[in-house]
Design a protein around this motif. Structure first.
Motif, short mmCIF file in Angstrom:
data_model
loop_
_atom_site.label_atom_id
_atom_site.label_comp_id
_atom_site.label_asym_id
_atom_site.label_seq_id
_atom_site.Cartn_x
_atom_site.Cartn_y
_atom_site.Cartn_z
N ILE A 151 0.86 -1.19 0.00
CA ILE A 151 0.00 0.00 0.00
C ILE A 151 0.89 1.23 0.00
O ILE A 151 1.72 1.40 0.90
N HIS A 152 0.72 2.07 -1.01
CA HIS A 152 1.48 3.32 -1.09
C HIS A 152 0.51 4.45 -1.45
O HIS A 152 -0.04 4.49 -2.56
N ASN A 153 0.29 5.35 -0.50
CA ASN A 153 -0.53 6.54 -0.74
C ASN A 153 -0.02 7.66 0.16
O ASN A 153 1.02 7.52 0.81
N LYS A 154 -0.75 8.74 0.23
CA LYS A 154 -0.27 9.89 1.01
C LYS A 154 -0.28 9.62 2.51
O LYS A 154 0.37 10.33 3.28
N HIS A 155 -1.01 8.59 2.93
CA HIS A 155 -1.09 8.28 4.35
C HIS A 155 -0.18 7.13 4.76
O HIS A 155 0.37 7.12 5.86
N THR A 156 -0.03 6.14 3.87
CA THR A 156 0.61 4.89 4.26
C THR A 156 1.62 4.42 3.22
O THR A 156 1.36 4.51 2.02
N HIS A 157 2.75 3.92 3.71
CA HIS A 157 3.72 3.23 2.87
C HIS A 157 4.03 1.92 3.57
O HIS A 157 4.82 1.87 4.52
N TYR A 158 3.39 0.86 3.11
CA TYR A 158 3.51 -0.42 3.81
C TYR A 158 3.60 -1.54 2.79
O TYR A 158 2.88 -1.57 1.79
N TYR A 245 -4.21 -2.77 8.71
CA TYR A 245 -2.81 -2.30 8.66
C TYR A 245 -2.82 -0.82 8.96
O TYR A 245 -3.31 0.00 8.19
N ARG A 246 -2.30 -0.49 10.14
CA ARG A 246 -2.36 0.88 10.65
C ARG A 246 -0.96 1.38 11.02
O ARG A 246 -0.21 0.67 11.71
N PRO A 247 -0.59 2.58 10.61
CA PRO A 247 0.68 3.18 11.05
C PRO A 247 0.66 3.42 12.56
O PRO A 247 -0.38 3.79 13.14
N VAL A 248 1.80 3.21 13.20
CA VAL A 248 1.89 3.35 14.65
C VAL A 248 3.14 4.16 15.01
O VAL A 248 4.21 3.96 14.44
N SER A 249 2.98 5.09 15.93
CA SER A 249 4.11 5.81 16.52
C SER A 249 4.33 5.29 17.94
O SER A 249 3.36 5.07 18.67
N ILE A 250 5.59 5.09 18.30
CA ILE A 250 5.94 4.60 19.64
C ILE A 250 6.71 5.70 20.36
O ILE A 250 7.71 6.20 19.85
N LEU A 251 6.25 6.06 21.55
CA LEU A 251 6.86 7.14 22.31
C LEU A 251 7.18 6.69 23.73
O LEU A 251 6.55 5.77 24.26
#
Length: 408
Positions: A151-158, A245-251
């Motif tokens: 998946i490649h779009n403005k939100h996700t690159h996976y 499939y969701r982007p995740v940030s880890i802090l």
């Protein structure tokens, strides 16, 4: 006069060496020293009181007349994946009614269990079949209906285009990509991957808070541990059965302040390019970092939020390999903000360290100089003694200087 100065400097140097244990806040006695090489695991309670990168960890050997540092190697027994590449070449690329076929011929007939594929196509959702053969006449199924995705779009690159399967040994491998579109395979690698398991500890949670923020289309997961420990793996447990499939940030939360009954947190990003996917069940792994509060931010976009049941927190504890050459009482010391990473010779001769090492017992923590620390070593000088002796030396020096001036 010069001889006097030299004597004073030597005395001060001796006092500094003797008092080096007093530069640290905490100590723990190490029991069971019977040979040159030993190992032990750092207790969890040490991490919150030592510097974040453990640069103030020291091992001291204390005798009646001296205190010296014992050199050590700090390490983690982490999991490692060894990839052994297998040479091959593609002998056939054909298109059939079911899709595109790629036939690989392996130069050496050996075990393989992983194929990594790269396609020129950017957006696809395909099923593949993988077969093996030794004569290209009889084929045996290795994988069937295995899903690969990009998946490649403005939100996700996976992308998930890695084929994992049980150890197989064939001269030929045939890959069928089930698609009506043209599958443009631009590179591939075949490997035999071997997992070297590490030692990991699962840390219990003190608190877990899952909050949905519809306005921002995100899910926030706040993780709190009972104490500061090194963390290198986070594994959200998702109860949903649909594909996602969701982007995740880890802090990591590094500081907090309370203003008008509201807590404000200062955070550092550990990762901003992770993806939570139903296809990839691997845990989020990152370089070990010490903390007790972490946060996961899941970007849902226009999708239904995921239901998070729990989060598993893991890490490989730190272990010290220490060389003991003195007949002495050994202590683990920590809690010195001014300490930097030590530089020991033994780090350059790791291959000479025996594999089988005796394990030391780490006793309870003592605050140096406290009432519990009842038996100071004979070579141990507290701060007041040190300052008193320095003042006395200065007075003696002043006295001799005054006498010399009078004689002139």
């Amino acid at each position: 006069m010069n001889k006097l100065w030299i004597s004073i400097l030597i005395s001060l140097f001796g006092l500094t060496c003797s008092a080096q244990l007093s530069n640290y806040t905490y100590k723990r006695k190490l029991c069971g020293v019977h040979s040159m090489w030993h190992r032990f695991t750092l207790p969890d309670a040490v991490y919150g009181k030592a510097k974040e990168h453990l640069s103030d960890i020291r091992v001291f050997a204390v005798t009646e007349n001296d205190t010296i540092e014992a050199p050590y190697i700090l390490q983690q027994n982490t999991q490692k994946t060894i990839h052994e590449k297998v040479p091959f070449h593609i002998i056939n690329i054909t298109k059939g009614s079911n899709g595109f076929y790629y036939t690989f011929e392996l130069e050496n007939q050996q075990l393989v269990n992983n194929i990594d594929l790269t396609f020129n196509n950017q957006n696809f959702d395909w099923k593949i079949t993988l077969e093996g053969s030794n004569d290209q006449q009889e084929w045996f199924q290795i994988l069937d209906d295995y899903r690969i995705l990009s998946i490649h779009n403005k939100h996700t690159h996976y992308s998930f285009t890695n084929l994992n399967f049980a150890d197989s040994k064939f001269k030929f491998l045939r890959l069928l990509v089930r698609t009506k579109d043209k599958a443009e395979l631009i590179s591939s690698s075949i490997t035999c991957s071997r997992l070297e398991k590490g030692t990991y500890k699962n840390y219990p949670l003190k608190n877990l808070k899952v909050q949905q923020l519809p306005k921002f289309k995100t899910t926030h997961i706040d993780i709190e541990l009972p104490m500061q420990v090194p963390v290198s793996k986070l594994n959200p447990i998702v109860s949903n059965h649909f594909d996602y499939y969701r982007p995740v940030s880890i802090l990591k939360v590094v500081d907090s302040i309370k203003l008008d009954s509201i807590w404000s947190y200062k955070t550092d990003y550990i990762s901003t390019k992770s993806t939570l996917s139903s296809l990839d069940t691997t845990k989020f792994e990152f370089n070990s970092t010490t903390g007790n509060k972490f946060q996961l931010i899941i970007k849902n976009y226009d999708n239904e939020p995921l239901t998070i049941e729990n989060v598993q927190v893991e890490s490989s504890p730190y272990e010290l390999i220490v060389r003991c050459t003195k007949d002495a009482t050994y202590y683990l010391a920590y809690g010195n903000k001014n300490a930097s990473h030590p530089n020991y010779d033994i780090t350059r001769f790791k291959e000479k360290i025996p594999e089988a090492l005796e394990i030391l017992k780490v006793e309870k923590e003592l605050k140096i100089g406290s009432k519990e620390d009842k038996k100071p070593e004979k070579d141990f000088f507290n701060t007041y003694w040190l300052w008193g002796i320095m003042v006395l030396i200065i007075l003696i020096l002043g006295f001799f200087t005054f006498k010399m001036l009078q004689e002139k």
